[in-house]
Scaffold this active site. Sequence first.
Site, short mmCIF file in Angstrom:
data_model
loop_
_atom_site.label_atom_id
_atom_site.label_comp_id
_atom_site.label_asym_id
_atom_site.label_seq_id
_atom_site.Cartn_x
_atom_site.Cartn_y
_atom_site.Cartn_z
N LEU A 1 0.84 -1.20 0.00
CA LEU A 1 0.00 0.00 0.00
C LEU A 1 0.87 1.25 0.00
O LEU A 1 0.67 2.17 -0.80
CB LEU A 1 -0.92 -0.02 1.24
CG LEU A 1 -1.75 1.24 1.51
CD1 LEU A 1 -2.81 1.44 0.43
CD2 LEU A 1 -2.44 1.15 2.88
N GLY B 1 1.86 7.48 2.67
CA GLY B 1 2.04 6.64 3.86
C GLY B 1 0.73 6.68 4.64
O GLY B 1 -0.19 5.92 4.39
N ARG C 1 21.22 -9.78 39.39
CA ARG C 1 22.21 -8.70 39.54
C ARG C 1 22.18 -8.13 40.96
O ARG C 1 21.11 -7.81 41.48
CB ARG C 1 21.86 -7.60 38.53
CG ARG C 1 22.62 -6.33 38.68
CD ARG C 1 24.04 -6.48 38.19
NE ARG C 1 24.74 -5.20 38.23
CZ ARG C 1 26.04 -5.08 38.01
NH1 ARG C 1 26.77 -6.15 37.72
NH2 ARG C 1 26.60 -3.89 38.06
N GLY D 1 20.86 -1.57 33.20
CA GLY D 1 22.01 -0.65 33.29
C GLY D 1 22.91 -0.80 32.07
O GLY D 1 22.42 -0.97 30.94
N GLY D 2 24.21 -0.79 32.29
CA GLY D 2 25.18 -0.87 31.18
C GLY D 2 24.99 -2.13 30.35
O GLY D 2 25.17 -2.11 29.12
N GLU E 1 1.44 -0.22 9.72
CA GLU E 1 -0.01 -0.52 9.73
C GLU E 1 -0.83 0.60 10.38
O GLU E 1 -1.81 0.37 11.08
CB GLU E 1 -0.26 -1.91 10.34
CG GLU E 1 0.41 -2.98 9.49
CD GLU E 1 -0.16 -4.36 9.60
OE1 GLU E 1 -1.33 -4.49 9.97
OE2 GLU E 1 0.58 -5.31 9.27
N1 CAA Z 1 -13.24 -0.84 6.36
C1 CAA Z 1 -13.84 -0.62 5.14
N2 CAA Z 1 -13.87 0.59 4.55
C2 CAA Z 1 -13.28 1.61 5.19
C3 CAA Z 1 -12.64 1.47 6.43
C4 CAA Z 1 -12.64 0.17 7.03
N3 CAA Z 1 -12.05 -0.07 8.20
N4 CAA Z 1 -12.14 2.65 6.81
C5 CAA Z 1 -12.46 3.53 5.83
N5 CAA Z 1 -13.14 2.90 4.87
C6 CAA Z 1 -13.70 3.47 3.64
C7 CAA Z 1 -14.62 4.63 3.95
O1 CAA Z 1 -15.94 4.18 4.20
C8 CAA Z 1 -14.54 5.46 2.68
O2 CAA Z 1 -15.39 4.95 1.69
P1 CAA Z 1 -16.67 5.79 1.14
O3 CAA Z 1 -16.17 7.17 0.83
O4 CAA Z 1 -17.13 5.01 -0.03
O5 CAA Z 1 -17.65 5.79 2.27
C9 CAA Z 1 -13.14 5.21 2.21
O6 CAA Z 1 -12.65 4.04 2.86
C10 CAA Z 1 -12.20 6.36 2.51
O7 CAA Z 1 -12.23 6.56 3.90
P2 CAA Z 1 -11.90 7.97 4.54
O8 CAA Z 1 -12.69 9.05 3.90
O9 CAA Z 1 -12.01 7.79 6.00
O10 CAA Z 1 -10.38 8.17 4.08
P3 CAA Z 1 -9.25 9.15 4.58
O11 CAA Z 1 -8.51 9.65 3.43
O12 CAA Z 1 -9.83 10.16 5.53
O13 CAA Z 1 -8.24 8.18 5.33
C11 CAA Z 1 -7.28 6.94 7.12
C12 CAA Z 1 -8.56 7.41 6.40
C13 CAA Z 1 -7.80 6.23 8.35
C14 CAA Z 1 -6.41 8.10 7.54
C15 CAA Z 1 -6.54 5.98 6.18
O14 CAA Z 1 -5.97 6.65 5.08
C16 CAA Z 1 -5.46 5.17 6.86
O15 CAA Z 1 -5.76 4.19 7.54
N6 CAA Z 1 -4.17 5.56 6.68
C17 CAA Z 1 -3.06 4.76 7.20
C18 CAA Z 1 -2.62 3.76 6.19
C19 CAA Z 1 -1.86 2.62 6.81
O16 CAA Z 1 -2.27 2.05 7.81
N7 CAA Z 1 -0.77 2.25 6.17
C20 CAA Z 1 -0.02 1.12 6.60
C21 CAA Z 1 0.72 0.52 5.47
S1 CAA Z 1 0.63 -1.23 5.39
C22 CAA Z 1 1.84 -1.83 6.40
O17 CAA Z 1 2.44 -1.15 7.18
C23 CAA Z 1 2.03 -3.30 6.29
C24 CAA Z 1 3.36 -3.81 6.65
O18 CAA Z 1 4.17 -4.10 5.79
C25 CAA Z 1 3.65 -4.19 8.07
#
Ligand code: CAA
Length: 379
Positions: free
Chosen positions: A125, A131, A268, A339-340, A363
């Site tokens: 993603l 991010g 310790r 500690g150390g 995530e």
């Molecule tokens: N389940 C289903 N749909 C969801 C949802 C959920 N939990 N959360 C949001 N949606 C849907 C919403 O309903 C919306 O759809 P509609 O417009 O059709 O109703 C759509 O998604 C967009 O939602 P938002 O308007 O809330 O979107 P936003 O731009 O405000 O963003 C956010 C929301 C929570 C900030 C989101 O962008 C987010 O979670 N960002 C963080 C991303 C992330 O976690 N990245 C991690 C990368 S993966 C990783 O790290 C894996 C690894 O390798 C370990």
Amino acid sequence: MNFQLTEEHLAVQAAAREFAQTELLPGVIERDEHQKFPAEQIKKMGELGFLGMMVDPKYNGGGMDTISYVLAMEEISKVDASASVVMSVNNSLVCWGIEKYGNEEQKQKYLTKLATGEIIGAFCLSEPEAGSDATSQRTTAEDKGDYYLLNGTKNWITNGSSASVYIVIAQTDVAKGHRGINALIVERGMEGFEIGPKENKLGIRGSDTHSLMFTDVKVPKENRIGEDGFGFKFAMSTLAGGRIGIASQALGIASGAYELAVKYSKERKAFGVEISKHQAIQFKLADMATNIEAARLLCLQAAYDKDTHADYGKSGAMAKLFASKVAMDTTIEAVQVHGGYGFVKEYHVERLMRDAKITQIYEGTSEIQKIVISRELLK
Ligand code: CAA
């Protein structure tokens, strides 16, 4: 209410603990030092069923509940958070995503192998400029009739060079915003798919984090997960469960550091007695244990919500927000207790402290968890 774990839960917990102590502990310091992916250990984890724990047995999974997964993640993460992130991504992002939203052909083709660890998966993603702001996808999947033409770059991808299957989130129709995003299953080796250099990281150094480049990769239409435009919801929904896995990883890092601190404090001596006899140390241990117990309850609550088909978006985000802070605070204090010695590698706690940090970032950062939680509160 019933706070008792079942016999099955206790058995899973014991098996994970045994595996972590006998298979992951040896060599964990060297793997961290040399950024060596725990390939053999991951293979064994697959054989023992830790990579597809919640997958239906008809697709070769363990058919277990999310509580079992939390318990196993905690035990594995106490010892090796690099191995547990592989486990978390494969279980909760890749297997769960395909099982929940994939079609039967995709399940037969990919899930049956992912669930046993015969192959492992990656979830793609994040991008250089997307991010936290995950809707800003620059990777494009142009609709060409019977295939998508995939172009773009993904960043910080866990299992980047060791995966065989990559779920890639990409924009098909910019005019539709997040409703024009798709989730595609991309196979390693598809023409135009290149794996970038490995990241040199602060923590979870044994895990395999890469950027990925896609140049005119032809992805067959049948590799799209769900309907056209479902990709962003797929990502959000999948991450909601993934956060329970990372919360449990944070819990394990904290409880691993705590157990080491207790052990060390009884060995310790300072000022003529074991340091555990000093109130300064006792108070630290009391704070650690209390916070860990609270984090564990939040993780189990989120798992319970998922298992009982209740909404787990908020409880999963709360578990991750809290447990990741507890991981950071506890590991810092565990180093202090040592500690150390805490500052050198052979005592493990400095590694756990470095590993803890990522749980507040991937995530969804802690700040993103607060957005998810507060939106639910204010609905
Ligand atoms: N389940 C289903 N749909 C969801 C949802 C959920 N939990 N959360 C949001 N949606 C849907 C919403 O309903 C919306 O759809 P509609 O417009 O059709 O109703 C759509 O998604 C967009 O939602 P938002 O308007 O809330 O979107 P936003 O731009 O405000 O963003 C956010 C929301 C929570 C900030 C989101 O962008 C987010 O979670 N960002 C963080 C991303 C992330 O976690 N990245 C991690 C990368 S993966 C990783 O790290 C894996 C690894 O390798 C370990």
